[in-house]
Every structure is written in structure tokens, then in C-alpha cells.
Design an enzyme around this catalytic site. Structure first.
Site, PDB file in Angstrom:
ATOM      1  N   ARG A   1       0.738  -1.255  -0.056  1.00  0.00           N
ATOM      2  CA  ARG A   1      -0.095   0.055   0.028  1.00  0.00           C
ATOM      3  C   ARG A   1       0.875   1.296  -0.032  1.00  0.00           C
ATOM      4  NH1 ARG A   1      -5.542  -0.701   1.616  1.00  0.00           N
ATOM      5  NH2 ARG A   1      -6.055  -2.470   0.656  1.00  0.00           N
TER       6      ARG A   1
ATOM      7  N   ARG B   1      -4.162   6.452   0.707  1.00  0.00           N
ATOM      8  CA  ARG B   1      -4.587   7.488   1.587  1.00  0.00           C
ATOM      9  C   ARG B   1      -3.644   8.202   2.237  1.00  0.00           C
ATOM     10  NH1 ARG B   1      -9.226   3.816   3.340  1.00  0.00           N
ATOM     11  NH2 ARG B   1      -7.730   2.519   3.098  1.00  0.00           N
TER      12      ARG B   1
ATOM     13  N   ARG C   1      -7.505  11.027  -6.247  1.00  0.00           N
ATOM     14  CA  ARG C   1      -8.504  10.509  -6.124  1.00  0.00           C
ATOM     15  C   ARG C   1      -9.859  11.262  -6.188  1.00  0.00           C
ATOM     16  NH1 ARG C   1     -10.322   7.617  -0.618  1.00  0.00           N
ATOM     17  NH2 ARG C   1     -11.293   9.727  -0.194  1.00  0.00           N
TER      18      ARG C   1
ATOM     19  N   ASP D   1      -7.087  -2.859  -7.264  1.00  0.00           N
ATOM     20  CA  ASP D   1      -7.565  -3.749  -6.398  1.00  0.00           C
ATOM     21  C   ASP D   1      -7.742  -5.088  -6.456  1.00  0.00           C
ATOM     22  OD1 ASP D   1      -8.440  -2.712  -3.501  1.00  0.00           O
ATOM     23  OD2 ASP D   1      -9.829  -4.230  -4.006  1.00  0.00           O
TER      24      ASP D   1
ATOM     25  N   TYR E   1     -14.923 -12.340   0.353  1.00  0.00           N
ATOM     26  CA  TYR E   1     -15.724 -11.313   0.069  1.00  0.00           C
ATOM     27  C   TYR E   1     -16.833 -11.398  -0.776  1.00  0.00           C
ATOM     28  CZ  TYR E   1     -11.819  -8.268   1.759  1.00  0.00           C
ATOM     29  OH  TYR E   1     -11.051  -7.749   2.807  1.00  0.00           O
TER      30      TYR E   1
HETATM   31  O1  CP3 Z   1       0.109   0.596  -3.401  1.00  0.00           O
HETATM   32  C1  CP3 Z   1      -0.578  -0.672  -3.391  1.00  0.00           C
HETATM   33  O2  CP3 Z   1      -0.185  -1.650  -2.484  1.00  0.00           O
HETATM   34  C2  CP3 Z   1      -1.246  -1.275  -4.552  1.00  0.00           C
HETATM   35  C3  CP3 Z   1      -2.691  -1.077  -4.684  1.00  0.00           C
HETATM   36  C4  CP3 Z   1      -3.457  -2.095  -3.756  1.00  0.00           C
HETATM   37  C5  CP3 Z   1      -4.807  -1.738  -3.306  1.00  0.00           C
HETATM   38  N1  CP3 Z   1      -5.361  -2.634  -2.593  1.00  0.00           N
HETATM   39  C6  CP3 Z   1      -5.253  -0.163  -3.488  1.00  0.00           C
HETATM   40  C7  CP3 Z   1      -6.304   0.276  -2.659  1.00  0.00           C
HETATM   41  C8  CP3 Z   1      -3.470  -3.347  -3.346  1.00  0.00           C
HETATM   42  C9  CP3 Z   1      -2.360  -4.233  -3.784  1.00  0.00           C
HETATM   43  C10 CP3 Z   1      -4.675  -3.598  -3.009  1.00  0.00           C
HETATM   44  C11 CP3 Z   1      -4.977  -4.897  -2.386  1.00  0.00           C
HETATM   45  C12 CP3 Z   1      -6.066  -5.203  -1.487  1.00  0.00           C
HETATM   46  N2  CP3 Z   1      -7.504  -4.883  -1.575  1.00  0.00           N
HETATM   47  C13 CP3 Z   1      -6.163  -6.286  -0.588  1.00  0.00           C
HETATM   48  C14 CP3 Z   1      -5.021  -7.275  -0.245  1.00  0.00           C
HETATM   49  C15 CP3 Z   1      -3.817  -6.583   0.776  1.00  0.00           C
HETATM   50  C16 CP3 Z   1      -4.791  -6.168   1.913  1.00  0.00           C
HETATM   51  O3  CP3 Z   1      -4.587  -4.940   2.188  1.00  0.00           O
HETATM   52  O4  CP3 Z   1      -5.054  -7.164   2.684  1.00  0.00           O
HETATM   53  C17 CP3 Z   1      -7.481  -6.508   0.047  1.00  0.00           C
HETATM   54  C18 CP3 Z   1      -8.000  -7.127   1.231  1.00  0.00           C
HETATM   55  C19 CP3 Z   1      -8.285  -5.229  -0.824  1.00  0.00           C
HETATM   56  C20 CP3 Z   1      -9.669  -4.984  -0.710  1.00  0.00           C
HETATM   57  C21 CP3 Z   1      -9.935  -3.642  -0.167  1.00  0.00           C
HETATM   58  N3  CP3 Z   1      -9.621  -2.684  -1.209  1.00  0.00           N
HETATM   59  C22 CP3 Z   1     -10.427  -2.920   1.095  1.00  0.00           C
HETATM   60  C23 CP3 Z   1     -10.843  -4.032   2.141  1.00  0.00           C
HETATM   61  C24 CP3 Z   1     -10.339  -1.784   0.769  1.00  0.00           C
HETATM   62  C25 CP3 Z   1     -10.889  -0.649   1.822  1.00  0.00           C
HETATM   63  C26 CP3 Z   1     -10.191  -0.376   3.226  1.00  0.00           C
HETATM   64  C27 CP3 Z   1      -8.747  -0.644   3.077  1.00  0.00           C
HETATM   65  O5  CP3 Z   1      -8.072  -1.403   3.357  1.00  0.00           O
HETATM   66  O6  CP3 Z   1      -8.091   0.472   2.316  1.00  0.00           O
HETATM   67  C28 CP3 Z   1      -9.693  -1.386  -0.270  1.00  0.00           C
HETATM   68  C29 CP3 Z   1      -9.806  -0.057  -0.998  1.00  0.00           C
HETATM   69  C30 CP3 Z   1      -8.391   0.317  -1.391  1.00  0.00           C
HETATM   70  N4  CP3 Z   1      -7.541  -0.330  -2.059  1.00  0.00           N
HETATM   71  C31 CP3 Z   1      -7.716   1.696  -1.344  1.00  0.00           C
HETATM   72  C32 CP3 Z   1      -6.532   1.539  -2.051  1.00  0.00           C
HETATM   73  C33 CP3 Z   1      -5.624   2.824  -2.245  1.00  0.00           C
HETATM   74  C34 CP3 Z   1      -8.229   2.919  -0.650  1.00  0.00           C
HETATM   75  C35 CP3 Z   1      -9.448   3.460  -1.453  1.00  0.00           C
HETATM   76  C36 CP3 Z   1      -9.408   4.800  -1.268  1.00  0.00           C
HETATM   77  O7  CP3 Z   1      -8.961   5.656  -1.765  1.00  0.00           O
HETATM   78  O8  CP3 Z   1     -10.525   5.086  -0.319  1.00  0.00           O
END
Ligand code: CP3
Length: 350
Positions: free
Chosen positions: A26, A30, A39, A76, A153
Site C-alpha cells: 500500500r 490515502r 482520487r 484492487d 468477499y
Molecule cells: O500500493 C499498493 O499496494 C497497490 C494497490 C492496492 C490496493 N489494494 C489499493 C487500494 C493493493 C495491492 C490492494 C490489495 C487489496 N485490496 C487487498 C489485499 C491486501 C490487504 O490490504 O489485505 C484487499 C483485502 C483489498 C480490498 C480492499 N480494497 C479493502 C478492504 C479496501 C478498503 C479499506 C482498506 O483496506 O483500504 C480497499 C480500498 C483500497 N484499495 C484503497 C486503496 C488505495 C483505498 C481506497 C480509497 O482511496 O478510499
């Protein structure tokens, strides 16, 4: 074409490196004010993921701030269930929600196997846009959710504390669950192969919820599908990119994971990094594993934690410095600088 900074690729081949490669899960997100700005410009998170110009821009943001050895595709894991027709929405403050979760065996039978080039072509567009911006400077990591974590999910409909509905399928309908996982293996394999074709250098499987399972269930419903993906990437697509397997909360299963065909294992902070490296025994690389909450500490504490982590791991082949899970949104960007500056200063002293 060769990648100029190839530390990550070398570590995954267990070759000597001048210093351990460093990147952070990540790393785009954010906690960076410039991410929030883009965003907002895009509209929503999914609009951002579908906009190759803006998604590739946010992937570059951490690279401009910090000395990182890898970039990661900005997307994602939930793009696959979305492409299967579940209707993904990110509700602010609540995370991902599916409009049409999988509720019955009939729903599983009806699930389409999407053509990843058609339905998920926008992800490959992001990969290509990233390559234009990064050139050959750094490797790009492509990724997918693991079948089990995606199923969590899809069956739950949203993120919950314990994924009780999803887990109840293990007991109520294991064959139907297996059918769902088998479908996901096909789509995840096609998806990763398409990312490879579009130009990523490394693949990663995020199995965030493997740690919810018993050991036996983990092997059958989480690890085996991932091993099948790794095997099919080679056999069906001729793709031999290194795969990093990250099963959060599963360090008791490292010996089993070593049989999966992966090139690297992601580990969280529940195991010490030297114990994980020892158990991997020079057979695969080990990536991790600082507790992301450490980035909420004072700089002096961050320096100390990083120093300890580094000292414990640096002498072993295949060490990839990372967190044990993603950076949290409330982390001050200066604390990330503090962590990375410390790691680089320690590397210089090697
Ligand atoms: O920089 C990076 O790592 C690349 C991008 C990336 C995102 N999601 C962007 C994202 C990666 C590799 C993921 C993987 C992801 N997404 C996982 C596996 C890794 C982990 O964190 O456990 C999972 C379970 C998700 C599902 C997901 N996506 C959730 C549960 C959420 C919301 C809450 C949270 O954890 O942030 C997201 C949203 C998300 N994915 C954001 C980002 C930058 C935030 C979205 C926003 O801008 O509001």
C-alpha cells in the site's frame, strides 16, 4: 528488456544483492495527500482504478517521495468479482460492498468466467501506462487476490470482522465452495498472465484471509488453489515470472507454502523475520514483516525497530524489506521517510 534496479528480481532468485530491496505494501494510498487529491479528481476509488493516466500517476507518487526498489500496480483485488458481475462499490467509511453477493450454489454455477482482456482490460492499460512512466528503472509488481480471499468477499458481500458467512461454507457446502475456488483459479490465472503480457515483472498473490482457516482448511481451500495458479501460469500460459505468496496470519504453514512453487513468501509480524528466513532455508525469498502500526510511533522508535529488523535479516539471502501488511491511512508520510532513510543508512554501512 532488462530492469535497471533489479534488486527485487535478484532477491527473488536468491542471488546476492548490494543491499536488500525495499518496498511497502500500500505504498500508494490515502496516507499521501497527493493521492487524496488525485482520487478526488477521479471521482471515486474505482473511477481512479479505471483511469490509466490517473492510476499510473498515483503509482508513481511514492516513488517520487521515497527511495523504493519496486513499484506495484495501482488497482484492487476486488476487480475480479466485479468483473464476474457482483457489482463492486466502495462505500466511504465502510470499505468494499457487493450489490449482488454469492448466496447459493446456483449463484456459483451461474458465475461467468470473464474474458480478462475484455472485462479487466483497464487494469492492463494501467500496467502499460506505468511502464511508460517508469521506463526500465524499476520492476512493476502485478497482483491478484487469492481465490480464498476473493471468495471471502464474494460470499460475505463485504469485509467483516470474522467472515462468518463465508467460513460457514467450509462446513455447510464444502463442494460448492470448492467449485467457486476452481472458477476463481481459472480467472486469477488468466488475469495474472494478462498482467505479465502487459509488462509486469513480478506477480503477487494477496491471501489476506488465509489466517482465518484451520491448518487443514488452509491447505485445501487457500494454499492448494494458489499452488494450482502458479502451476497453471507455467503450463497454460508459459509464464515463468516469480510469484510472491502472501498469506497473512499463516506463518505456521511456511513448510507447506514452500511446496507451492512460489519464489517468495510474504510474512506478517507474528513471526520474527530471522525465524521466517531460517525456515525458508534459502529455498525462497522472504518479504516482510514490520508491524504497520510501528509507523505510528515516534521517529526514534521507528529507527530502533527498523535497525533491529534489519540486523536480524540482512545477512540472509532473499530478504525483501517490507511491512507485514499495508500502510495505514493515518500514517504521517514523514514517518515512512524515517523508516526508509534508516534502512538505507544501515545498508550503506554493510
Ligand atoms: O500500493 C499498493 O499496494 C497497490 C494497490 C492496492 C490496493 N489494494 C489499493 C487500494 C493493493 C495491492 C490492494 C490489495 C487489496 N485490496 C487487498 C489485499 C491486501 C490487504 O490490504 O489485505 C484487499 C483485502 C483489498 C480490498 C480492499 N480494497 C479493502 C478492504 C479496501 C478498503 C479499506 C482498506 O483496506 O483500504 C480497499 C480500498 C483500497 N484499495 C484503497 C486503496 C488505495 C483505498 C481506497 C480509497 O482511496 O478510499
Amino acid at each position: 528488456m532488462t530492469i535497471i534496479n533489479d534488486r527485487l528480481l535478484k532477491a527473488l532468485r536468491l542471488e546476492p544483492v548490494d543491499r536488500p530491496p525495499v518496498w511497502l505494501m500500500r505504498q500508494a494510498g490515502r496516507y499521501l495527500p497527493e493521492y487524496l487529491q488525485v482520487r478526488a479528481e477521479a471521482g471515486s476509488f474505482m473511477d481512479l482504478c479505471r483511469n490509466a493516466e490517473l492510476a499510473s500517476e498515483v503509482a508513481m507518487q511514492p516513488l517520487r517521495r521515497y527511495p523504493l526498489d519496486a513499484s506495484i500496480l495501482f488497482s484492487d483485488i476486488l476487480t475480479i468479482p466485479d468483473a464476474m458481475g457482483l457489482g463492486l462499490q466502495f462505500v466511504s467509511g465502510e470499505g468494499p460492498v457487493f450489490e449482488r453477493p454469492v448466496k447459493t450454489l446456483r449463484d456459483i454455477e451461474k458465475l461467468p468466467s470473464p474474458d480478462v482482456h475484455d472485462e479487466l482490460g483497464y487494469v492492463m492499460d494501467v500496467v502499460r501506462a506505468m511502464r511508460v512512466k517508469i521506463g526500465q528503472d524499476l520492476p512493476i509488481i502485478g497482483f491478484s487476490g487469492s481465490p480464498w480471499t476473493l471468495a471471502c468477499y464474494m460470499l460475505e458481500g463485504q469485509g467483516t470482522r470474522d467472515f462468518a458467512t463465508a467460513r460457514s461454507w467450509l462446513w455447510r457446502a464444502p463442494q460448492a465452495l470448492q467449485q467457486l475456488l476452481d472458477k476463481l483459479v481459472i480467472t486469477v490465472t488468466d488475469y495474472l498472465a494478462a498482467q505479465a503480457e502487459a509488462g509486469v515483472d513480478v506477480l503477487m498473490l494477496f491471501d489476506t484471509w488465509g489466517g482465518l482457516l484451520s491448518e487443514a482448511h488452509y491447505r485445501k481451500f487457500s494454499l492448494q488453489p494458489m499452488a494450482n495458479i502458479i502451476a497453471q501460469l507455467k503450463s497454460r500460459h508459459g509464464c515463468s515470472l516469480p510469484v510472491i505468496l502472501f498469506s497473512k496470519g499463516c506463518h505456521t504453514q511456511i513448510d507447506e507454502m514452500l511446496k507451492s512453487g512460489c519464489a517468495g513468501l510474504g510474512v506478517d509480524w507474528r513471526i520474527s523475520i530471522d525465524a521466517a528466513l531460517r525456515q525458508a532455508g534459502g529455498r525462497v525469498a522472504v518479504q516482510g514483516n514490520l508491524d504497520p502500526t510501528a509507523l505510528l510511533a515516534e521517529p526514534a522508535a521507528i529507527r530502533q525497530i527498523a535497525t533491529e529488523q534489519f540486523a536480524a535479516a540482512v545477512s540472509q539471502p532473499g530478504f525483501i524489506f517490507n511491512l507485514g501488511h499495508g500502510i495505514m491511512p493515518q500514517v504521517p508520510p514523514d514517518n515512512v521517510s524515517c523508516l526508509l532513510d534508516t534502512v538505507h543508512a544501515l545498508s550503506a554501512r554493510q
